[in-house]
Structures are given as C-alpha cells and as structure tokens.
Scaffold this motif. Structure first.
Motif, mmCIF file in Angstrom:
data_model
loop_
_atom_site.group_PDB
_atom_site.id
_atom_site.type_symbol
_atom_site.label_atom_id
_atom_site.label_comp_id
_atom_site.label_asym_id
_atom_site.label_seq_id
_atom_site.Cartn_x
_atom_site.Cartn_y
_atom_site.Cartn_z
ATOM 1 N N ASP A 6 0.783 -1.216 0.000
ATOM 2 C CA ASP A 6 0.000 0.000 0.000
ATOM 3 C C ASP A 6 0.820 1.273 0.000
ATOM 4 N N GLY A 7 0.485 2.097 0.871
ATOM 5 C CA GLY A 7 0.743 3.489 1.073
ATOM 6 C C GLY A 7 1.976 4.146 0.477
ATOM 7 N N PRO A 8 1.994 5.440 0.514
ATOM 8 C CA PRO A 8 3.046 6.220 -0.100
ATOM 9 C C PRO A 8 4.380 6.142 0.648
ATOM 10 N N GLN A 9 4.500 6.821 1.722
ATOM 11 C CA GLN A 9 5.769 6.849 2.451
ATOM 12 C C GLN A 9 5.534 6.486 3.902
ATOM 13 N N THR A 10 6.597 6.147 4.576
ATOM 14 C CA THR A 10 6.460 5.844 5.991
ATOM 15 C C THR A 10 6.129 7.120 6.745
ATOM 16 N N ARG A 22 1.911 2.494 6.048
ATOM 17 C CA ARG A 22 2.774 1.335 5.934
ATOM 18 C C ARG A 22 3.293 1.094 7.341
ATOM 19 N N THR A 23 3.133 -0.103 7.824
ATOM 20 C CA THR A 23 3.510 -0.349 9.211
ATOM 21 C C THR A 23 4.970 0.004 9.420
ATOM 22 N N ARG A 24 5.176 0.881 10.362
ATOM 23 C CA ARG A 24 6.551 1.284 10.611
ATOM 24 C C ARG A 24 7.179 0.286 11.576
ATOM 25 N N ARG A 82 12.470 -0.802 5.633
ATOM 26 C CA ARG A 82 11.460 -0.489 4.639
ATOM 27 C C ARG A 82 10.073 -0.412 5.265
ATOM 28 N N GLY A 83 9.756 -1.375 6.113
ATOM 29 C CA GLY A 83 8.456 -1.364 6.751
ATOM 30 C C GLY A 83 7.365 -1.870 5.824
ATOM 31 N N GLY A 84 6.154 -1.934 6.357
ATOM 32 C CA GLY A 84 5.036 -2.441 5.571
ATOM 33 C C GLY A 84 4.744 -3.886 5.899
ATOM 34 N N GLU A 85 3.541 -4.288 5.560
ATOM 35 C CA GLU A 85 3.090 -5.615 5.949
ATOM 36 C C GLU A 85 3.882 -6.710 5.222
ATOM 37 N N GLY A 86 4.106 -6.509 3.930
ATOM 38 C CA GLY A 86 4.856 -7.524 3.185
ATOM 39 C C GLY A 86 6.257 -7.689 3.724
ATOM 40 N N ALA A 87 6.904 -6.556 3.980
ATOM 41 C CA ALA A 87 8.264 -6.615 4.515
ATOM 42 C C ALA A 87 8.261 -7.255 5.897
#
Lengths: 154, 188
Positions: A6-10, A22-24, A82-87
C-alpha cells in the motif's frame, strides 16, 4: 522487494499512532533491533568476504555459511527499515530461518567439530558474538509479531 | 516527542544532572590528548607498564615501543570513553529521555578519539609495522570503530525517544568490543 504494498511513504511517527500507511517497523525498540542487525551485517559480510577472498579452501563450509548469514542479516535489516506488511512477513520468515540456522549450525558445530576447521558466525550458537546471533532472532520475532497486533488494533 | 520548549528545558536539566558523566568523558578526552605527558592517575601508569612490556618483548626496534604505546593508549582511551558514553546514554534511557546536545558532544569526543586512532593506525602501517593478525583485518576494524558511534548517533536522531538513547548505548558497547579486538589484532 516482493511487497507490492500500500501506502506512499512511511509516516514519521513512533509506534503509538497507528495510521497504517505502511507499518513502521523501526519505531522505538525496532531502532535498536536495526542497529544490532546492521552491526551483524557488517560483521558477517566483511568477515566472510575476507575469509573467502583469502583462503576459501581452508574451511569452505564455514565461510559459505557465514556469507549466507550475512545475506540473511542484510535482508532482514532492509525489511525492517522499509516497513510495511509484506516486509514484515518477509522479515518474520527470515528471522525464523535465521533462528533455525543458528540452532542447526550451532548444534552441528558441537556434534561434529571436524566439519568446521574455522568457526562461522553461528558456531556454538554464536558464542563468539556474545550469543547475539541467537538472541537477535528471538527478539525480532517477538517484535515483528507485536507490531502486527499493534497495527491491527488501532 | 519533544517540542522545542520541552527540549530546551530538558537540556538544561540534563546538563546539571549529568555533570559527573560529562566530566568523565571530558577528562578522558583530555587525558588521551595529553597522554604523552603522563597526564595523571593510576590508569595511565598501568597502561604504560602494560604496553611497554609486550612492545619490548616482541620487537627489537627502538621506535616500536613509543609508537606501539601510543596506539595501545589510544585503544584503551577509546574503549573507556566508549563505555562511559554507553553508561551515560544508558542512564538517559533509564530516565526515559532521548539523546540531547550533550550526548552528541560526548559522541563527538568518542568519534574524534576513534578518528585519531584510525590515523595513527594508518601511520603505523605506513611506517612498515605489521599487525599481528593481518593488515586488512586491522584496517577493517579501525574503519568499523570509527563508523560505529556516528552511525548510532544518526539513528538516535531518527528515533527521538529513549530507544534512541539505548541505541547509542549499544553503539558504545559495540565500540568497546571492537577496541578489545583491535588490541588483539595489533598484537598487544
């Protein structure tokens, strides 16, 4: 990486305000985790590069394992930053693999020392590195699981 | 988390409270700078005897003793300063505070020590001295020691909570470990 997330930036906010663009993953204790993973990346990669470049024949297995450890550490560090659910999922899998690696290689070096003329990063469960290699994935697994629950329950 | 007002107030309070910790760092830096002149205290005296003995044992050359002593003294000073920094930032973390200006000055002192060590180490190599465990490893550790604390410092800039302080404390511990390894690699 594979994420397609998803989202743009952390968002530059520490953990407590979950506005999940994006999950930090590096807020709070995560930063300490990144630091230790970074140190292990530098340690494992530089060590294996040096050893493979100078005398690979002396202990090919040990040096290759060190190189693999370095790559795994590098990927986890990247995922955390990087963060985010996939990461987060990818890092979770890698941490589990890392833990398995430490345990397997650690046991292997105890049971059959002759296979390892020189030590690896994971020898004797990471004793040469103050057991950080075995403590780190445990902490990271805990942290990564916790940050999912934090993201789910706003 | 801290707005500018809170930050300045906190900084003032930190200055008062951490007088000893800061002085410890400052003294250490001064001592390292003046170590040629046998600055003070039993620590330096110990370093002298400890460093002179192996130097005399390993090498016959007259220049080696003095120069090797300098490197050993720098290793000791950087290691001690790194541990002080770790304790100081650990204390800040314990009090739930992020790193403040004074902490960054402390990091700068430690980093300068590591930089001097890097330069002295390279000068040693240029003079033809050989580290016991190999030149490449020696240089790699010197570079790592130099990069260690600044890297942790930047990370604490990104993490303005107690965990930034913990990170710098961990950086200090890592640097101290690197110094111990450097001592071995050089052949103390």
């Amino acid at each position: 990486m594979t994420a397609t997330q998803d989202g743009p930036q952390t968002q530059g906010t520490p953990g407590e305000s979950p506005k999940p663009a994006r999950t930090r993953l590096i807020g709070g204790p995560g930063m300490l985790l990144v630091w230790f993973y970074g140190v292990m990346v530098v340690g494992a990669v530089s060590r294996s590069v040096y050893q493979i470049a100078t005398d690979f024949d002396r202990a090919p297995l040990a040096y290759t394992l060190s190189a693999i450890a370095g790559v795994v550490y590098g990927f986890i560090t990247y995922s955390l930053v990087r963060g985010g659910e996939g990461a987060r999922r990818a890092a979770l899998v890698c941490c589990a693999a890392e833990l398995a690696g430490v345990l397997i290689v650690g046991t292997w070096t105890m049971v059959e020392p002759s296979a390892f003329p020189d030590s690896t990063v994971w020898s004797d469960y990471g004793m040469g590195y103050v057991f950080i290699p075995v403590l780190l994935p445990l902490t990271a697994l805990y942290w990564l699981r916790r940050s999912r629950t934090a993201a789910v329950t706003p | 988390m801290t707005d500018s007002r809170g930050h300045s107030v906190d900084t003032l309070r930190t200055c008062d409270d951490t007088a000893d910790g800061r002085c410890g760092l400052g003294c250490c830096g001064v001592r390292a700078g003046a170590s040629r002149g046998a600055a003070r205290g039993p620590a330096v005296a110990d370093a002298t005897s400890g460093a002179a003995a192996p130097g005399a044992a390993t090498a016959g050359g007259g220049g080696r003793n003095k120069v090797a002593f300098m490197l050993d003294a720098l290793t000791l000073a950087t290691g001690v300063a790194a541990l002080l920094l770790a304790a100081w930032c650990g204390w800040a973390a314990y009090r739930d505070q992020p790193t403040k200006d004074w902490h960054f000055i402390g990091m700068a002192v430690v980093s300068v020590l590591a930089l001097v060590q890097l330069v002295v180490g390279i000068v040693q190599l240029a003079r033809g001295e050989k580290p016991e465990q190999g030149t490449a490893i020696f240089v790699a550790y010197l570079l790592g020691a130099f990069a260690c604390v600044p890297a942790a410092g930047f990370m604490s800039l990104a993490e303005r909570t107690r965990w930034g302080s913990v990170t710098v404390a961990a950086g200090g511990v890592v640097l101290a470990v690197l110094e111990v390894r450097l001592y071995d690699i050089w052949g103390g």
